[in-house]
Structure formats: structure tokens, C-alpha cells
Design a protein around this motif. Sequence first.
Motif, mmCIF file in Angstrom:
data_model
loop_
_atom_site.group_PDB
_atom_site.id
_atom_site.type_symbol
_atom_site.label_atom_id
_atom_site.label_comp_id
_atom_site.label_asym_id
_atom_site.label_seq_id
_atom_site.Cartn_x
_atom_site.Cartn_y
_atom_site.Cartn_z
ATOM 1 N N TYR A 565 64.891 24.306 90.220
ATOM 2 C CA TYR A 565 65.415 24.776 88.941
ATOM 3 C C TYR A 565 66.839 24.269 88.795
ATOM 4 C CZ TYR A 565 66.584 28.005 85.137
ATOM 5 O OH TYR A 565 66.957 28.551 83.929
ATOM 6 N N ARG A 566 67.073 23.461 87.752
ATOM 7 C CA ARG A 566 68.384 22.830 87.601
ATOM 8 C C ARG A 566 69.307 23.714 86.764
ATOM 9 N NH1 ARG A 566 70.727 18.220 88.916
ATOM 10 N NH2 ARG A 566 68.765 17.472 89.830
ATOM 11 N N ILE A 567 70.540 23.816 87.236
ATOM 12 C CA ILE A 567 71.544 24.670 86.601
ATOM 13 C C ILE A 567 72.788 23.827 86.323
ATOM 14 C CG2 ILE A 567 72.997 26.709 86.889
ATOM 15 C CD1 ILE A 567 70.884 27.740 88.904
ATOM 16 N N GLY A 568 73.193 23.775 85.060
ATOM 17 C CA GLY A 568 74.392 23.037 84.686
ATOM 18 C C GLY A 568 75.650 23.820 85.017
ATOM 19 N N VAL A 569 76.658 23.123 85.523
ATOM 20 C CA VAL A 569 77.927 23.751 85.901
ATOM 21 C C VAL A 569 79.089 22.851 85.478
ATOM 22 C CG1 VAL A 569 77.047 25.153 87.813
ATOM 23 C CG2 VAL A 569 77.681 22.772 88.216
ATOM 24 N N PRO A 570 80.306 23.414 85.377
ATOM 25 C CA PRO A 570 81.455 22.620 84.906
ATOM 26 C C PRO A 570 81.968 21.587 85.902
ATOM 27 C CG PRO A 570 81.820 24.988 84.585
ATOM 28 C CD PRO A 570 80.637 24.852 85.461
ATOM 29 N N TYR A 571 81.697 21.766 87.197
ATOM 30 C CA TYR A 571 82.262 20.876 88.205
ATOM 31 C C TYR A 571 81.225 20.552 89.284
ATOM 32 C CZ TYR A 571 86.646 22.668 86.266
ATOM 33 O OH TYR A 571 87.669 23.028 85.417
ATOM 34 N N SER A 572 81.318 19.345 89.804
ATOM 35 C CA SER A 572 80.569 19.020 91.012
ATOM 36 C C SER A 572 81.298 19.631 92.204
ATOM 37 C CB SER A 572 80.453 17.504 91.178
ATOM 38 O OG SER A 572 81.732 16.917 91.321
ATOM 39 N N GLY A 573 80.555 19.826 93.295
ATOM 40 C CA GLY A 573 81.173 20.410 94.479
ATOM 41 C C GLY A 573 80.227 21.359 95.183
ATOM 42 N N GLU A 574 80.806 22.228 96.019
ATOM 43 C CA GLU A 574 80.012 23.124 96.845
ATOM 44 C C GLU A 574 80.008 24.535 96.256
ATOM 45 O OE1 GLU A 574 78.269 21.880 99.383
ATOM 46 O OE2 GLU A 574 79.148 19.951 98.772
ATOM 47 N N TYR A 575 78.833 25.130 96.313
ATOM 48 C CA TYR A 575 78.630 26.478 95.775
ATOM 49 C C TYR A 575 77.945 27.340 96.829
ATOM 50 C CZ TYR A 575 79.690 24.636 91.097
ATOM 51 O OH TYR A 575 80.305 24.071 90.019
ATOM 52 N N GLU A 576 78.114 28.669 96.710
ATOM 53 C CA GLU A 576 77.441 29.554 97.660
ATOM 54 C C GLU A 576 76.780 30.731 96.928
ATOM 55 O OE1 GLU A 576 80.128 31.180 100.476
ATOM 56 O OE2 GLU A 576 81.116 32.531 99.043
ATOM 57 N N LEU A 577 75.767 31.283 97.578
ATOM 58 C CA LEU A 577 75.010 32.400 97.027
ATOM 59 C C LEU A 577 75.795 33.703 97.146
ATOM 60 C CD1 LEU A 577 72.144 33.361 95.969
ATOM 61 C CD2 LEU A 577 71.660 33.925 98.378
ATOM 62 N N LEU A 578 75.843 34.437 96.054
ATOM 63 C CA LEU A 578 76.373 35.793 96.097
ATOM 64 C C LEU A 578 75.254 36.801 96.349
ATOM 65 C CD1 LEU A 578 78.898 35.710 93.104
ATOM 66 C CD2 LEU A 578 79.467 35.987 95.525
ATOM 67 N N ILE A 579 74.153 36.647 95.621
ATOM 68 C CA ILE A 579 73.012 37.545 95.828
ATOM 69 C C ILE A 579 71.745 36.907 95.297
ATOM 70 C CG2 ILE A 579 73.045 38.858 93.647
ATOM 71 C CD1 ILE A 579 72.779 41.409 95.452
ATOM 72 N N ASN A 580 70.648 37.173 95.993
ATOM 73 C CA ASN A 580 69.293 36.805 95.567
ATOM 74 C C ASN A 580 68.524 38.111 95.504
ATOM 75 O OD1 ASN A 580 66.524 36.142 95.565
ATOM 76 N ND2 ASN A 580 66.840 34.251 96.722
ATOM 77 N N THR A 581 68.030 38.479 94.342
ATOM 78 C CA THR A 581 67.385 39.787 94.185
ATOM 79 C C THR A 581 66.106 39.910 95.004
ATOM 80 O OG1 THR A 581 66.141 39.081 92.215
ATOM 81 C CG2 THR A 581 68.311 40.064 91.858
ATOM 82 N N GLU A 582 65.576 38.759 95.490
ATOM 83 C CA GLU A 582 64.362 38.803 96.304
ATOM 84 C C GLU A 582 64.665 38.759 97.804
ATOM 85 O OE1 GLU A 582 60.703 39.046 95.747
ATOM 86 O OE2 GLU A 582 61.873 40.234 94.327
ATOM 87 N N ASP A 583 65.904 38.993 98.164
ATOM 88 C CA ASP A 583 66.280 39.108 99.577
ATOM 89 C C ASP A 583 65.496 40.267 100.198
ATOM 90 O OD1 ASP A 583 67.609 39.589 102.019
ATOM 91 O OD2 ASP A 583 69.539 38.967 101.176
ATOM 92 N N GLU A 584 64.921 40.050 101.370
ATOM 93 C CA GLU A 584 64.106 41.086 102.008
ATOM 94 C C GLU A 584 64.921 42.339 102.306
ATOM 95 O OE1 GLU A 584 62.569 40.214 105.864
ATOM 96 O OE2 GLU A 584 64.437 39.322 106.600
ATOM 97 N N ARG A 585 66.252 42.200 102.457
ATOM 98 C CA ARG A 585 67.096 43.370 102.707
ATOM 99 C C ARG A 585 67.023 44.376 101.560
ATOM 100 N NH1 ARG A 585 72.945 41.074 103.563
ATOM 101 N NH2 ARG A 585 72.190 39.687 101.910
ATOM 102 N N TYR A 586 66.704 43.865 100.375
ATOM 103 C CA TYR A 586 66.687 44.713 99.185
ATOM 104 C C TYR A 586 65.272 44.997 98.679
ATOM 105 C CZ TYR A 586 71.454 42.943 99.440
ATOM 106 O OH TYR A 586 72.717 42.583 99.883
#
Length: 631
Positions: A565-586
Motif C-alpha cells: 500500500y503506497r503512501i505519499g509523504v512530503p520527504y524521502s527518508g526513514e520512517y518508523e511505526l508508532l502503532i499498528n492496530t493489529e498488533d497481537e499485544r492489543y
Amino acid sequence: MIGLVLQAELTEKSYLFNTGKSFKSYGFLGCHLHDNKQAEFNVWAPNAKSVAVVGDFNDWQDSPLEQIKDTGIWHLDLANVAAGDLYKFAIVGPDDERILKIDPYATQFERKPGDAAVVTSPITHKWRDGLWLGRRKRSNAAERPMNIYEVHLGSWKRHADDSYYTYSEIAAELIPYVKKLGYTHIELMPIMEHLLDASWGYQQLGYFATTSRFGTRDDFLAFVEKCHLANIGVIVDWVPGHFIRNYDALYQYDGTPTFEYQDANRADNKRWGAWNFDLGKAQVQSFLISSAMYWLEECHLDGLRVDAVSNMLYLDYDDGKEGLINKNGDNRNLEGIEFLQKLNQTIHAAHPDVLMIAEESSAYKGVTDTVENGGLGFDYKWNLGWMHDTLKFFEMDPVYRCDNFRLLTFAFVYMYNEQFILPFSHDEVVHGKKSLMHKMPGDRYNQFANLRTMMTYLLAFPGKKLRFMGSEWGQFLEWRDWSQLEWVDLKDAMNHQMDDFTKALNDIYHDERPLWEQDYEPAGMIYSNTDDAASSTMGFIRQGKRKRQFVVAAFNFVPVERKDYRIGVPYSGEYELLINTEDERYGGTWTKLETNFTADNTPFHGQPASFTATLPAMGALLIKPIKLNRG
């Protein structure tokens, strides 16, 4: 006989009250107890033939008040009155009928079913919340996080014998609970005195009295202070539009329409079984604005959520009033509008840092615009349209969501028309509407997946946030005001995981400035992929004040995983996950998460760069940049 000095003093105060300019009228009307056990009684009853006070201090025999000439105010100084004594006013109206009436300015009432006022000592509470109030004055609430936990005190928790918690007991458990979950404010459904439990406090008896269900006025002051010491704001629902039906309360107080409209049709609120205040009457304005000032000044509340504003804006809002028009030929309640403007101007002139919040259900323009611009002057308005559309969308079987995507996207059209609070409130989980959890389609797993996704959508969408108690862990039972929440749910693994998810989500909201510092600025929202109805997916970016500070939100509203799934963003570079609602912890199914993403210079959806991610089935992602390339 009233002395000349006192007569002049009371005449001056009465003049301000009668001209709608006495905004602290609680300082002289009502009962005021002095150190020498002498009490001063003052009451507004302009058309009464006689007024007396009866109570424990005189064996419930009449002690007559003297009318202050040309003021409508009656006065008495009485000895041997003690704190805790019960009392009422005995009023003889123009028709010679004698009725016992409440004191409109009482700061405490006896426990129901009685409704006598209680003589109280002056407030002597030594407030310790100066740091909180100082920070409140220095901050701009619109640019700060506001995540509100809405509470009905009578049903949050109860004792094993079903008796109420006291204010002190509530403070000991509610404050650390709210703090742990990461909320910034508590909003209390009305805590002003009321007789009918089922009214939830919205048909009020006392406009200056905390309900005796949970303790005394001073107990409530201590509760507010403890909230502030824990850095939690306190907002209370307040009802200036209508009052309780009971004949021994405000209705025909002096034997004639006093607080309500002279016109019986306008006075009668058929929809709610109440009486409408005459908002154009100067004395009623003094009374109501003084009530608001009392809660904000004397009780240190951080804001009032004004209930049923639409009922004050329109002449034909109630059942059976179709066709009512004003002198201009339309249906606006001109005196109601002027009262709300006067209320907000007066409050903000004295306390520009408190929050005035409108629960307004129509599309009336300018609810949060300034009075100078023709608006009502509120700070915030509940976005009921967003709430209803969002809930309707999520209640649908996912197969139909692609054809009803406008339920989500329509809010983008008007999202900046007002300064909105996004509520999932008590009104949506009662009277057969089902709990938020029960509204969600599918089996139990899918209900939780939908609920997590909807709560992430709430968090990411521009506007401050409000959630009603019990939704934090996904209580299945509809809210019942007569019993406590189903705390036993938290022993269930899935409910406990939902509670953990709420805490994680609230922590992200608090920590990530782009999610709140430009809620009411168009620059705070970048539309990345908001019109893909065919796939029932959505993506957008919440932009902070700093150009390179933003949060990417991506949603999948159907149970079909979207790889690459492609997501447009303002800058190239490195990104990290804050939360995935399908995380098994939740409670989700993902045991291994995609935690890092690399955006390249592939343009997408109007953005110069993009990255791909696997969008979980019936799930959402929140992602933020950690190292951006120059651009």
C-alpha cells in the motif's frame, strides 16, 4: 426594619441584578451565614405578596422577610442559624396561595427525596492548584492536547451494596485511573443538584449546589483540586436553557412566571418535560451568568459544556412549536442568541483561559466565532455530525462501506467551519443504541478490530477528543445509569488488551505534537489518499508547526489486507511505526510488525515522495519520520 446603610447597599446590588449586570449575584442572594450564627437571607420574588423563611432554626414557623422597595428583593437578618440547618422560603403569590419554595441560590440541598436547602458556611478552602491555574493562563488550549474522559459519577463505580462512592472515594480511584490511561481532562455529566436519577443531572434543581449524592460542596472542591494537582482538567456539563418541572422549585417562583417565559407555550419544554428559562429577562441573565461564574471561579472548574444550545437558538426547536417566528420573520430565538453571546463575553472577560463548549446539534454558523464577528463566542463545539456519520459508517457491514464512503469524507468539507471537539459521548450508548463495542459488525474479534480502527481514526482526525467511560476497554453492555460499569470485563484477555491499546493510543496522542497543535489550521492537514472508496482505504498526514514534524495515518476499513500500500509523504527518508492496530499485544493477529519504512522520491497523490507498507485488514497504521533527506 432595614437600616438606611443596608437599604442603600442592597438597593445598589439589586439594581445590578435587575439590569442583568450582576454576574456574582450569589454573593448577596440566598443564605449567607456569619460567624455570630446570624444569617442573612435575600431572595428575588418581585410579584409575591409576602415571603418568609422556614427551617430547623425556627421550628419551621414563618420568619417574614421585608421587601426592599422597588427592587423585587426580599431581605431578613436572622439569629441562631447554624450550618447544616434545613430551610425553604414560604411565598404567598398574587392569588394568595402559599407555597414552600427552594432557595435558588442554595449551595447545598438535603439528600433526595427531600429538597430543602442546607445552610452552609462560606467557602474557606485553601486552594493549592496555583501552578495548574498559572499554566492554564499561559497556554493556548487550541494548540494543546485535549483528550477528554466523559464520566457519569453515579455509575462509574459503586460499592458492593450499590451505594454511591463519595467525592473523596471517586478522587482516590478515578484520578489515577484517568492519569494512567493518558487522558488530559475529565468531563463530568452534571453534578449540580437534581432529584431524578434518570435525568442524569440535566433537569437541575440547584444551579449553585453540588449534588448531595456524593458528599458536600467542600468535598467537591477537594476533588477538583486533586485533579489539578495531578495535571488533569475538570469540565462539567451545565444546563442554562431549561430547569426542573417541580412546582416547589423555580417554576412560577413568586406565583407568576418568574424564571420562565410569560408565554406558556414558550415556557413549556415538551420534549424534555421541563420549563424553559426566559433568556431575555435581565434577572434571569444575572442568575444564569452568576451560576456559570460560581462554578468557574469558586469551584475552579476549567470549563463548562453548555447543554442543548440548539434549544436556545431556535423558537421552533421543541415539539409542537413549528411555525414560531421572530420579529424578523425567521425561527431564531433572538434573546437566546444574545444571552449566549453575553454569557461567553462575560466569562471570557473575567477568565479568558476557561473553556466554554457548546453541545449544539444544528448547522448554526459561528458557534465558535467571536461575538464581534457575529458568532456566539464559544471556544469549542461538539462535532455531532462527524460523530453520527462516523458511527453510521462503522456500524455497517464492511461490504457496504465502499458505497457509503461519503459518510467519512463529508466531514472534510466543514472540518474548519468551527473549532470542534470530536465526541463519542454518553448519548450514543444508551436507550437501545448499544455500546460502541456492540455497534461494531462481525464476531467478537472483528468487533474489537473495528473499534481499534475507529478510535485511531478519532485520534488522527483534526479536533480535540472525547470518549465516554467504558469505551476504553470495549464494554459490550449498553450504559446503565443505575449500576456501575462492567469492571469484571477487564479480567477478559481481549478487553484487557483493548484497555492497553487505549493507553498506547492516548500516549501517542500526547507525545506527538502534529496530532493536536494545528487542529484548527488547514495547514495541519495534508490530504494524501482520502477518496479511495473502491478499496475502502484512507490516508492523510497531520502536520505540526515545524515543517518536518508530522504523523502519517493510514486506514483500512474492510477485512482485506493491502500489501504494498503506497503512501505519499512530503520527504524521502526513514520512517518508523508508532502503532499498528493489529498488533497481537492489543488483540490483533500480527505477531511480527513492519516497524521501519523507507520513502523514496516516487511522487504519489500530490506528494513528492512515498513509501509502501502492508495495511492490515480492518486496521490502521500511525507512522512518523525519524530521519528525512533534504528537500
